[in-house]
Design an enzyme around this catalytic site. Sequence first.
Site, short mmCIF file in Angstrom:
data_model
loop_
_atom_site.label_atom_id
_atom_site.label_comp_id
_atom_site.label_asym_id
_atom_site.label_seq_id
_atom_site.Cartn_x
_atom_site.Cartn_y
_atom_site.Cartn_z
N ARG A 10 0.86 -1.19 0.00
CA ARG A 10 0.00 0.00 0.00
C ARG A 10 0.89 1.24 0.00
NH1 ARG A 10 -0.16 -2.84 4.38
NH2 ARG A 10 -2.18 -3.73 3.84
N GLY A 11 0.27 2.41 -0.08
CA GLY A 11 0.98 3.67 0.12
C GLY A 11 2.13 3.92 -0.83
N ILE A 12 3.21 4.46 -0.29
CA ILE A 12 4.38 4.82 -1.10
C ILE A 12 4.94 3.60 -1.82
CG2 ILE A 12 6.74 5.72 -1.01
CD1 ILE A 12 5.86 7.39 1.42
N ASP A 55 5.76 -7.47 1.04
CA ASP A 55 5.10 -6.81 2.17
C ASP A 55 4.95 -7.86 3.26
OD1 ASP A 55 3.37 -4.01 2.45
OD2 ASP A 55 2.66 -5.60 3.78
N ASP A 58 8.90 -10.15 5.97
CA ASP A 58 9.05 -9.44 7.23
C ASP A 58 10.46 -8.87 7.23
OD1 ASP A 58 9.44 -8.59 9.84
OD2 ASP A 58 8.32 -10.26 10.73
N VAL A 59 10.59 -7.57 7.10
CA VAL A 59 11.91 -6.96 6.91
C VAL A 59 12.81 -7.09 8.14
CG1 VAL A 59 11.10 -5.34 5.16
CG2 VAL A 59 11.12 -4.64 7.58
N ASN A 104 11.58 0.37 1.51
CA ASN A 104 10.54 1.36 1.80
C ASN A 104 9.76 1.03 3.07
OD1 ASN A 104 8.18 3.31 1.11
ND2 ASN A 104 7.21 1.29 1.15
N TYR A 163 10.99 7.18 16.28
CA TYR A 163 10.92 7.18 14.81
C TYR A 163 12.10 7.97 14.23
CZ TYR A 163 8.99 7.92 10.12
OH TYR A 163 8.80 7.96 8.76
N LYS A 220 15.25 6.53 11.92
CA LYS A 220 15.49 7.03 10.56
C LYS A 220 16.87 7.67 10.44
CE LYS A 220 11.58 5.97 8.55
NZ LYS A 220 11.51 5.11 7.33
#
Length: 269
Positions: free
Chosen positions: A20-22, A41, A64-65, A90, A152, A156
């Site tokens: 989804r999304g970006i 995903d 699962d990253v 992402n 967060y 990042k």
Amino acid sequence: MQPEPRQGHLSVAVVTGAGRGIGAGLAAALSARGHHVVVTDVDGDAAQATAETLDGPATAMPLDVRDPSAHRAVALAAAALGDVRVWVNNAGVLSTAPAWEARDDEVTTTFEVNTLGVVHGSRAAVDVMRRGDVLNVVSLSGLGPTPGFALYGASKAAALSYSQALDIELASARRPIRVRALCPDVVDTSLVSAVAHRPSAALLFTGTRLLSIDEVVDAAMGMIGSRRAMRTLPSWRAALQRTSAALPGLARVAVPIVARTGERRRLSR
């Protein structure tokens, strides 16, 4: 060992968090450029749904990253399809709360997904890529203090530092793989909508508007194949973040004032 691409040297792109999304937007843009897109995903059904919307060939895989072995499995599967030329890390999670109130599992998940997910994905990509681009979707929050988003922002910032160091190391080793870091401001996605009701999310609404997914996708696609190692979006917000980091005494006074403006905007949504 790096597996040989199958006959025809099909260009392959891998996107994480593409359900989804970006991520879904990036998968569509890469498909339009002619890549066979491996859509991954943690929600395998969402990955499959995205893959079915693409115009070109696509393969959906659950990922699962947080799991390095899962990244390697995706990398080997992608390399078996063709020449892996693009890998986009992402996938991410958004945590917002006063830093001292975060649950243990929230702390762990934020860093495992946002930081280790980028590290594991980048390593898996480098293992199978001969040339091309690793694009890591980071955030403006990694450039300076973000009250309400301490976890967060820190996750990042670490991902950004890793991306920049990896790019330099690959260049020094004369490997033709570029690592790119895209740092967008707040994007109008379901991640943001899910936390918008929280007072700790006030800083999300201090800009003039939320970025659209299309704006971020366009910026990302412009970086692939370019010499630009890092891009901030928009640049003026990045300058404010860097100033906050360079002048922490000023930031301690100014940022809460700015956050109050964001809180008024959040309540008026």
